[in-house]
Design a protein around this motif. Structure first.
Motif, PDB file in Angstrom:
ATOM      1  N   PRO A 457       0.697  -1.304  -0.019  1.00  0.00           N
ATOM      2  CA  PRO A 457      -0.048  -0.062   0.206  1.00  0.00           C
ATOM      3  C   PRO A 457       1.043   1.251  -0.185  1.00  0.00           C
ATOM      4  O   PRO A 457       1.904   1.531   0.814  1.00  0.00           O
ATOM      5  CB  PRO A 457      -1.133  -0.139   1.328  1.00  0.00           C
ATOM      6  N   ASP A 464      -4.863  -0.635  -4.519  1.00  0.00           N
ATOM      7  CA  ASP A 464      -5.618   0.490  -4.115  1.00  0.00           C
ATOM      8  C   ASP A 464      -4.500   1.836  -4.083  1.00  0.00           C
ATOM      9  O   ASP A 464      -4.475   2.694  -3.355  1.00  0.00           O
ATOM     10  CB  ASP A 464      -5.856   0.407  -2.717  1.00  0.00           C
ATOM     11  N   SER A 465      -3.766   2.074  -5.321  1.00  0.00           N
ATOM     12  CA  SER A 465      -2.814   3.020  -5.482  1.00  0.00           C
ATOM     13  C   SER A 465      -3.415   4.423  -5.291  1.00  0.00           C
ATOM     14  O   SER A 465      -2.545   5.064  -4.808  1.00  0.00           O
ATOM     15  CB  SER A 465      -2.093   2.678  -6.653  1.00  0.00           C
ATOM     16  N   THR A 486      -2.507  -1.354 -12.884  1.00  0.00           N
ATOM     17  CA  THR A 486      -3.113  -2.689 -12.772  1.00  0.00           C
ATOM     18  C   THR A 486      -2.471  -3.500 -13.921  1.00  0.00           C
ATOM     19  O   THR A 486      -1.883  -4.666 -13.586  1.00  0.00           O
ATOM     20  CB  THR A 486      -4.653  -2.625 -12.837  1.00  0.00           C
TER      21      THR A 486
END
Length: 607
Positions: A457, A464-465, A486
């Motif tokens: 993270p 969930d960048s 992604t």
């Protein structure tokens, strides 16, 4: 590059037709447009149907010369179509035009690289150029273009129009944006048509030819001895050389465990024409300072500024990619108890590659990450620049690694091997059933747990960048607006999945038990070869701030402190520096290539 570099042959499908001057109005019109070139092999194939050839000539003449798109932007889209569709004839002729429009070697390399997920390194090309590449990819590969991709491209066109013609009203800006977008769509569509005809009729006999690269890029399979000074080769290393100038200095890159040489794909274009001034080569500020009225100014940022070019050696370490491992030894063999992979052996492989490929030495730097970073440290200890007669490098760069196995890591590596093979038995990697399981199931499972660990993270490549990514990394990113990050992580995941499981296990065991320091009796190196006794001139230690929750960086920072004395002078004259890449995980050259390249590029100028 020029077409003369690639001798044009004859089509193997149809014989070209070349009507004498004055005998065919369509052929005469083509001659008029082409000028000194006359009727090309493409025209000759089209002239089997003269009215079609005439219409083609009119259409392509308008697309090429009658529109309002900046020339560099037009050529970026044409070349990308050629690269995707394997249209060598199209690339060969348009690379010349692209260079005339100001595109540099590094930019052309990024355009030609159709295997690395977009977007490329964000300072290689302008945001408008990158949006055009993404638009072209969708149109060429998928035909249907998502509406958000179209709107993103139009927004970049609008930004360019507003800068280049600030006196236009809002309504006129919108009209011009629509006009330019339609023109861009037609460029992509028409050159897709061209490339398909080129291949279907084998124009100039080039339909089977690989699309050229804008550099001298060659693949090599080099047979090497495993245990120096073994008299005969035991394994082969897959290497790639990229030569921009025979007199340019060389950089050597070593991959991490579970990847191959392609992991450096976001980095390579940057070092083909590195700006000497330190300015970001595709930045808006640079293009604005040149001229806001011409997008070619942005592409010229690299070609007009003083640049440094490097030749590059990439390779997949033994047991990774297409590189092989030494065959396992039998009981009773004098080498039976020797491991097939150790960190010093990886360093020796690099040395043998340099010799086998006749690369001038010492090279400018050996750069490695993770397992490759440990190999770079070992290479510095074994072959560092100085008074030593076997000096092979002036410097080393070790990223996200350590000089010895951290406490507790041996058990962690054994756990990962068990995850892949379903067993901790040391013979599992020689068992065909276990290997089959590892290839079908184990490596996929390992990839799923490894990628989130590599990109935790806060990394731009974490699922969930968005909001969690650091401001330093976000400053460069077109980020995940269209799922690009992604796709980048999926690309890494596929790289892990296709790794030879035996190569992984051997590399993991090498990482689970190594020591390059001079303070312990179990060092992998002999006295006089240990790290702090190295004659290496300069050392750069780099870590992503998020790697291992910051522990990897702390370890390298401690190594830097131990290695250096007051004033930055190392114990043997080395100058050692530590730099942290904010917002990056285990592979900062993938999740923060812009920051990584800026750090490395500026440091190399001092070597």
């Amino acid at each position: 590059m020029s077409p003369a570099t690639f001798p044009l042959g004859q089509s193997r499908v149809v014989a070209g037709r070349y009507p004498p001057p004055g005998s065919d109005p369509h052929a005469d019109a083509i001659r008029e447009r082409r000028g000194e070139r006359g009727i090309t092999p493409l025209d000759a194939n089209l002239l089997h149907v003269p009215p079609v050839a005439g219409g083609f000539n009119s259409l392509l003449g308008a697309v090429r010369t009658k529109g309002k798109l900046p020339g560099a932007l037009r050529e970026i889209m044409i070349l990308r179509v050629a690269a995707i569709n394997h249209a060598s004839f199209e690339w060969i002729h348009h690379e010349i035009v692209a260079r005339q429009e100001g595109l540099s070697t590094g930019q052309l390399y990024a355009i030609r690289d159709v295997d690395t997920p977009l977007p490329p390194h964000a300072t290689i090309l302008t945001p408008l150029h990158i949006s055009a590449l993404i638009f072209t990819d969708h149109s060429t590969r998928n035909t249907r273009i998502p509406m958000d991709i179209i709107q993103g491209f139009k927004n970049e066109i609008k930004s360019w129009v507003a800068k280049s013609e600030p006196t236009l009203s809002g309504e006129d800006v919108d009209k011009k944006v629509d006009d330019l977008y339609v023109e861009a769509a037609m460029v992509v569509a028409s050159y897709n048509m061209v490339s398909r005809f080129l291949l279907a009729t084998d124009v100039a006999g080039l339909s089977d030819m690989e699309v050229p690269w804008p550099v001298d890029k060659k693949e090599h399979f080099i047979s090497l001895p495993s245990f120096p000074p073994a008299p005969s080769p035991t394994h082969a290393i897959h290497a790639v050389t990229i030569i921009t100038d025979p007199s340019a200095p060389w950089l050597v890159f070593a991959n991490s465990l579970l990847t191959d040489w392609t992991m450096w794909s976001y980095v390579v274009p940057y070092f083909l024409d590195l700006p000497s001034s330190g300015s970001s080569p595709g930045s808006d500020s640079a293009s604005e300072s040149a001229s806001a009225s011409n997008d070619t100014a942005a592409s010229n940022t690299r070609t007009k500024a003083k640049t440094t070019t490097y030749n590059i050696l990439l390779h997949s370490q033994r047991g990774h990619g297409r590189s092989t491992l030494p065959l396992p030894t039998e009981e009773g063999d004098t080498m039976h108890n020797r491991r097939r992979v150790t960190i010093p052996l990886l360093a020796h492989d690099i040395a043998h590659l340099l010799d086998a490929l006749h690369i001038p030495q010492p090279v400018q730097s050996v750069v490695g990450v993770s397992q490759g970073g440990a190999a770079a440290l070992a290479f510095g200890a074994l072959y560092g620049h100085g008074t030593n007669s076997n000096a092979k490098t002036r410097s080393i760069v070790a990223c996200d690694t350590a000089p010895r196995t951290p406490a507790g890591n041996k058990e962690a590596w054994e756990e990962r091997i068990r995850l892949v093979y379903g067993s901790v038995d040391n013979t599992a990697t020689r068992n065909s059933g276990a290997t089959d399981y590892a290839e079908r199931v184990g490596m996929r499972t390992l990839a799923k747990v490894t990628v989130p660990r590599w990109f935790p993270p806060g990394s731009l490549c974490h699922p969930d960048s968005g909001a969690g990514a650091s401001s330093q990394a976000q400053g460069y990113a077109h980020a995940d607006t269209h799922g690009h990050a992604t796709r980048r992580t999926e690309w890494v995941e596929r790289m892990i999945q296709r790794t030879n499981p035996v190569g992984f296990a051997e590399g993991a065991r090498a990482l689970s038990e190594y020591n390059l320091l001079d303070s312990d009796s179990d060092s992998d190196l002999s006295p006089g070869e240990r790290l702090f006794e190295s004659k290496i001139g300069r050392v750069l230690l780099v870590a992503g701030s998020l790697d291992g929750g910051g522990r990897v960086g702390e370890g390298l920072k401690s190594l830097c402190k131990s290695w250096t004395s007051e004033g930055g002078e190392g114990k043997d004259g080395a100058y050692v520096e530590y730099v942290e890449v904010g917002g990056a995980g285990h592979l900062p050259m993938i999740d923060a290539p812009e920051v990584f390249c800026e750090v490395l590029g500026q440091w190399l100028q001092g070597v």
